[in-house]
Design an enzyme around this catalytic site. Structure first.
Site, PDB file in Angstrom:
ATOM      1  CG  ASP A 194     -11.002   3.370   2.865  1.00 55.81           C
ATOM      2  OD1 ASP A 194     -11.584   3.964   1.940  1.00 55.81           O
ATOM      3  OD2 ASP A 194      -9.834   2.954   2.782  1.00 55.81           O
ATOM      4  CG  ASP A 250     -10.173  10.076   1.296  1.00 57.50           C
ATOM      5  OD1 ASP A 250      -9.108  10.213   0.647  1.00 57.50           O
ATOM      6  OD2 ASP A 250     -10.378   9.104   2.047  1.00 57.50           O
ATOM      7  CE1 TYR A 308      -0.590   0.850   4.278  1.00 60.97           C
ATOM      8  CE2 TYR A 308       1.149   0.810   5.900  1.00 60.97           C
ATOM      9  CZ  TYR A 308      -0.163   0.631   5.565  1.00 60.97           C
ATOM     10  OH  TYR A 308      -1.033   0.233   6.534  1.00 60.97           O
ATOM     11  CB  SER A 315     -12.048  -0.580   3.158  1.00 60.78           C
ATOM     12  OG  SER A 315     -11.796   0.487   2.329  1.00 60.78           O
ATOM     13  N   GLY A 324      -8.255  -3.525  -1.902  1.00 52.34           N
ATOM     14  CA  GLY A 324      -8.886  -2.232  -2.182  1.00 52.34           C
ATOM     15  C   GLY A 324     -10.332  -2.174  -1.722  1.00 52.34           C
ATOM     16  N   GLY A 326      -6.226  -6.622   1.399  1.00 57.39           N
ATOM     17  CA  GLY A 326      -5.275  -6.045   0.452  1.00 57.39           C
ATOM     18  C   GLY A 326      -5.806  -5.927  -0.963  1.00 57.39           C
ATOM     19  CD  GLU A 331      -5.704   2.628   7.815  1.00 55.33           C
ATOM     20  OE1 GLU A 331      -4.588   2.663   7.266  1.00 55.33           O
ATOM     21  OE2 GLU A 331      -6.453   1.637   7.784  1.00 55.33           O
ATOM     22  CB  SER A 340      -6.897  -1.926   7.101  1.00 54.36           C
ATOM     23  OG  SER A 340      -7.043  -0.758   6.344  1.00 54.36           O
TER      24      SER A 340
END
Ligand code: GLA
Length: 391
Positions: free
Chosen positions: A174, A36, A224, A128, A126, A124, A162, A130
């Site tokens: 996401d 992406d 990160y 999404s 995978g 946390g 983000e 957040s």
């Protein structure tokens, strides 16, 4: 879920006034990983799991938020005028970042709001969490104040949160999936221009099974950094290729063009990263075609190849998740299985024939436990609608 949040809201903030309920989903990506931010395609669907929120406008500029998943953190309070980028990565920072992004874009947000939230999505892993938190904030503030913005704008503000508020250089997949999801469909999104198509997931004889390795991917500094590092390596490869070709992104190349020119990428590591980005994008296009023509076997095969590429070329898997995928491939009724999301831990996504799902979860669960000592968790993915107000 929402009833619990509503009860909690009344307890924390009182029961008077116009109290509204919202939901924003997590997502599972079926194929198209780390494409992406490389101008390629992705193929995620929104989940029926996510974050629920209950909210009410305030007549001052204060934001007051309580998260039932992290009750010890208490009510978080901040003024619209005090939002400042940081790298704490707390649940409220993702939401603050969305509102900050809207203000920065010149959108007039006349006031703050009180909000209680609760999640049924593991953080946390995978899936999404957040982005789901970001899109929850976006849809709440958009609806409460009737802001003249679209859900695609909401996805973009989530990405700004983000990238610029929270220090993760992620792409838009996401947030787009969380904002724009559609029940029983996956989204075939071209990240080069954000054109998209909803593709029906006519899976009557199969289920999409998510397996959580329980290895956390983004709670540590380290992952990160690994994510941002992968992005840098892709950009370095692109810059090398741009010396000899007129391209804007790796997503513009097909396998043949890449193979012809890849010697111009100086570093071996960057060449491997770029190979993944190019091949994965082409795989995603092929996979969607296969699904649309009813060839699920071909789709599954491409998922397996995608996993190997993510692990070997992109270096974005880990031992535990490799075990989950490799053991899944050996089981009966498994059409395909691969790591999903940013990587470095998290979940696999598998397509499994209905009658083999029980065997899949019990056998994979025990082999994984034997080999890693970890109890995996399984969820049956149910493709749902995007972020919205609940009636
Ligand atoms: C994370 C990012 C996305 C995408 C995936 C990998 O989920 O947030 O933008 O890059 O990793 O496909």
């Amino acid at each position: 879920m929402i009833e619990k949040a509503l009860e909690c809201f009344k307890e924390k903030f009182g029961d008077e006034g116009d109290i509204r309920c919202y939901f924003a989903p997590g997502r599972v990506n079926l194929i198209g990983e780390h494409t992406d931010y490389n101008g390629g395609h992705v193929f995620p669907c929104a989940l029926s799991m996510g974050n629920y929120g209950v909210a009410r406008k305030r007549d001052d500029r204060i934001l007051r938020w309580f998260n039932m998943t992290w009750p010890d953190e208490g009510v978080q309070e901040i003024s619209l005028d005090d939002l400042k980028p940081n790298d704490n990565g707390m649940w409220y920072d993702y939401q603050q970042g969305v509102i900050w992004a809207m203000l920065k874009a010149g959108i007039d947000i006349p006031g703050g709001y009180d909000m209680v939230m609760i999640a049924d999505l593991p953080a946390g892993s995978g899936l999404s969490a957040s982005a789901s938190i970001e899109e929850l904030a976006a849809v709440i503030v958009k609806d409460l104040y009737d802001l003249p913005i679209s859900m695609i704008d909401c996805a973009k503000f989530g990405q700004v949160s983000e990238n610029e508020y929270n220090g993760s250089n992620s792409g838009i997949m996401d947030q787009f999936a969380s904002a724009m999801g559609k029940k029983d469909h996956a989204i075939f999104l071209d990240t080069a221009d954000l054109s998209y198509e909803y593709v029906p997931l006519n899976l009557t004889n199969e289920k999409i099974v998510i397996t959580n390795s329980k290895v956390k991917h983004n709670l540590t500094e380290n992952s990160y950094n690994s994510y941002n590092q992968r992005r840098k390596e892709s950009e370095e490869a692109l810059a090398d290729l741009q010396r000899i070709m007129d391209i804007n992104s790796l997503g513009e190349l097909d396998e043949e063009e890449f193979d012809k020119q890849c010697e111009y990428i100086k570093s071996d590591v960057c060449r491997k990263r770029a190979k993944h980005a190019v091949y994965e994008n082409q795989r995603t296009i092929k996979a969607v075609k296969a699904l649309q023509s009813g060839d699920l076997e071909a789709f599954g095969k491409l998922m397996n190849e995608a996993h190997i590429s993510m692990s070997e070329d992109y270096g974005a898997s880990c031992e535990e998740v490799d075990i989950l995928a490799e053991e899944a491939w050996k089981l009966p009724g498994v059409i395909g299985s691969r790591i999903t999301g940013g990587g470095f831990g998290g979940c696999t996504v598998s397509i499994v024939k209905n009658e083999y799902v029980d065997n899949f979860t019990s056998t994979l669960g025990s082999v994984y436990k034997e080999r890693t000592g970890i109890d995996a968790e399984f969820y049956i993915a149910d493709a749902g609608d995007g972020a919205r107000r609940l009636k």
